[in-house]
Design a protein around this motif. Structure first.
Motif, PDB file in Angstrom:
ATOM      1  N   VAL A  15     -28.617  20.288  13.917  1.00  0.00           N
ATOM      2  CA  VAL A  15     -29.789  20.523  14.759  1.00  0.00           C
ATOM      3  C   VAL A  15     -29.386  21.421  15.926  1.00  0.00           C
ATOM      4  O   VAL A  15     -28.366  21.196  16.579  1.00  0.00           O
ATOM      5  CB  VAL A  15     -30.361  19.189  15.286  1.00  0.00           C
ATOM      6  CG1 VAL A  15     -31.483  19.428  16.276  1.00  0.00           C
ATOM      7  CG2 VAL A  15     -30.857  18.336  14.125  1.00  0.00           C
ATOM      8  N   LEU A  16     -30.208  22.417  16.158  1.00  0.00           N
ATOM      9  CA  LEU A  16     -30.040  23.339  17.275  1.00  0.00           C
ATOM     10  C   LEU A  16     -31.141  23.026  18.281  1.00  0.00           C
ATOM     11  O   LEU A  16     -32.301  22.851  17.886  1.00  0.00           O
ATOM     12  CB  LEU A  16     -30.163  24.785  16.779  1.00  0.00           C
ATOM     13  CG  LEU A  16     -30.040  25.902  17.799  1.00  0.00           C
ATOM     14  CD1 LEU A  16     -28.645  25.924  18.430  1.00  0.00           C
ATOM     15  CD2 LEU A  16     -30.349  27.240  17.144  1.00  0.00           C
ATOM     16  N   ALA A  17     -30.787  22.921  19.562  1.00  0.00           N
ATOM     17  CA  ALA A  17     -31.771  22.575  20.585  1.00  0.00           C
ATOM     18  C   ALA A  17     -31.595  23.437  21.823  1.00  0.00           C
ATOM     19  O   ALA A  17     -30.492  23.895  22.130  1.00  0.00           O
ATOM     20  CB  ALA A  17     -31.639  21.101  20.955  1.00  0.00           C
ATOM     21  N   GLY A  22     -29.448  24.559  28.733  1.00  0.00           N
ATOM     22  CA  GLY A  22     -28.934  25.575  27.820  1.00  0.00           C
ATOM     23  C   GLY A  22     -29.170  25.192  26.376  1.00  0.00           C
ATOM     24  O   GLY A  22     -30.235  24.681  26.022  1.00  0.00           O
ATOM     25  N   TYR A  23     -28.152  25.394  25.549  1.00  0.00           N
ATOM     26  CA  TYR A  23     -28.275  25.226  24.100  1.00  0.00           C
ATOM     27  C   TYR A  23     -27.237  24.243  23.583  1.00  0.00           C
ATOM     28  O   TYR A  23     -26.144  24.121  24.140  1.00  0.00           O
ATOM     29  CB  TYR A  23     -28.079  26.569  23.398  1.00  0.00           C
ATOM     30  CG  TYR A  23     -29.095  27.591  23.841  1.00  0.00           C
ATOM     31  CD1 TYR A  23     -30.322  27.694  23.198  1.00  0.00           C
ATOM     32  CD2 TYR A  23     -28.845  28.426  24.924  1.00  0.00           C
ATOM     33  CE1 TYR A  23     -31.270  28.614  23.625  1.00  0.00           C
ATOM     34  CE2 TYR A  23     -29.780  29.345  25.347  1.00  0.00           C
ATOM     35  CZ  TYR A  23     -30.998  29.434  24.691  1.00  0.00           C
ATOM     36  OH  TYR A  23     -31.936  30.334  25.117  1.00  0.00           O
ATOM     37  N   GLU A  24     -27.610  23.561  22.497  1.00  0.00           N
ATOM     38  CA  GLU A  24     -26.683  22.647  21.845  1.00  0.00           C
ATOM     39  C   GLU A  24     -26.873  22.751  20.339  1.00  0.00           C
ATOM     40  O   GLU A  24     -27.999  22.801  19.847  1.00  0.00           O
ATOM     41  CB  GLU A  24     -26.935  21.208  22.285  1.00  0.00           C
ATOM     42  CG  GLU A  24     -26.032  20.215  21.565  1.00  0.00           C
ATOM     43  CD  GLU A  24     -26.247  18.779  22.011  1.00  0.00           C
ATOM     44  OE1 GLU A  24     -25.973  18.500  23.197  1.00  0.00           O
ATOM     45  OE2 GLU A  24     -26.690  17.975  21.186  1.00  0.00           O
ATOM     46  N   PHE A  25     -25.748  22.810  19.628  1.00  0.00           N
ATOM     47  CA  PHE A  25     -25.775  22.706  18.165  1.00  0.00           C
ATOM     48  C   PHE A  25     -24.885  21.539  17.789  1.00  0.00           C
ATOM     49  O   PHE A  25     -23.737  21.466  18.210  1.00  0.00           O
ATOM     50  CB  PHE A  25     -25.289  23.968  17.463  1.00  0.00           C
ATOM     51  CG  PHE A  25     -25.236  23.794  15.973  1.00  0.00           C
ATOM     52  CD1 PHE A  25     -26.399  23.734  15.230  1.00  0.00           C
ATOM     53  CD2 PHE A  25     -24.028  23.630  15.311  1.00  0.00           C
ATOM     54  CE1 PHE A  25     -26.367  23.529  13.855  1.00  0.00           C
ATOM     55  CE2 PHE A  25     -23.981  23.434  13.948  1.00  0.00           C
ATOM     56  CZ  PHE A  25     -25.156  23.383  13.215  1.00  0.00           C
ATOM     57  N   ARG A  26     -25.440  20.632  16.998  1.00  0.00           N
ATOM     58  CA  ARG A  26     -24.708  19.446  16.559  1.00  0.00           C
ATOM     59  C   ARG A  26     -24.798  19.364  15.032  1.00  0.00           C
ATOM     60  O   ARG A  26     -25.879  19.369  14.461  1.00  0.00           O
ATOM     61  CB  ARG A  26     -25.325  18.197  17.166  1.00  0.00           C
ATOM     62  CG  ARG A  26     -24.666  16.901  16.743  1.00  0.00           C
ATOM     63  CD  ARG A  26     -25.393  15.685  17.290  1.00  0.00           C
ATOM     64  NE  ARG A  26     -25.486  15.694  18.735  1.00  0.00           N
ATOM     65  CZ  ARG A  26     -24.615  15.117  19.552  1.00  0.00           C
ATOM     66  NH1 ARG A  26     -23.573  14.482  19.052  1.00  0.00           N
ATOM     67  NH2 ARG A  26     -24.787  15.158  20.846  1.00  0.00           N
ATOM     68  N   TYR A  27     -23.633  19.322  14.382  1.00  0.00           N
ATOM     69  CA  TYR A  27     -23.615  19.130  12.935  1.00  0.00           C
ATOM     70  C   TYR A  27     -24.124  17.735  12.592  1.00  0.00           C
ATOM     71  O   TYR A  27     -23.830  16.763  13.301  1.00  0.00           O
ATOM     72  CB  TYR A  27     -22.198  19.301  12.375  1.00  0.00           C
ATOM     73  CG  TYR A  27     -21.792  20.744  12.182  1.00  0.00           C
ATOM     74  CD1 TYR A  27     -22.292  21.491  11.128  1.00  0.00           C
ATOM     75  CD2 TYR A  27     -20.915  21.358  13.063  1.00  0.00           C
ATOM     76  CE1 TYR A  27     -21.922  22.814  10.950  1.00  0.00           C
ATOM     77  CE2 TYR A  27     -20.536  22.675  12.898  1.00  0.00           C
ATOM     78  CZ  TYR A  27     -21.046  23.400  11.839  1.00  0.00           C
ATOM     79  OH  TYR A  27     -20.689  24.715  11.665  1.00  0.00           O
TER      80      TYR A  27
END
Length: 112
Positions: A15-17, A22-27
């Motif tokens: 999920v990309l948020a 700012g931004y976060e990408f979590r597998y």
């Protein structure tokens, strides 16, 4: 908060948020445990710890169209060229390659 599911092929990779920080990408944890798991990018190898940055990650920014195609997207959806995350959500549901970015509307994702 704007959010999107990121798929590698037909598998939910994470999920990309975007939020005020700012931004976060979590597998996705199930994806990480899969034998078929592969990184979305060489610059974002598989890991449990989320990726965070104040600017949109270069890999995802690179998926956004350029030139006349960007102009069409900006005019059709009334999105500013500076709103990179909204452009990503509008234009990258079916990108070239094996990555898809599907907007999550009205759903909150845990741990993002």
């Amino acid at each position: 908060m704007k959010q999107a599911e990121v798929y590698v092929g037909k598998s939910l990779a994470g999920v990309l948020a975007e939020d005020d920080m700012g931004y976060e990408f979590r597998y996705d944890s199930e994806y990480l445990q899969s034998d078929k798991a592969e990184a979305v990018s060489l610059t974002m190898p598989l890991r449990e710890k989320p990726y965070r940055d104040k600017v949109l990650f270069p890999f995802f920014d690179g998926l956004i169209p350029e030139g006349w195609l960007l102009d069409i997207a900006e005019q059709s959806w009334k999105i500013s060229a500076r709103d990179r995350f909204s452009l990503l959500l509008a234009c990258c549901k079916d990108c070239i390659g094996n990555i898809s970015v599907i907007p999550l509307e009205g759903k909150e994702v845990e741990n993002v």
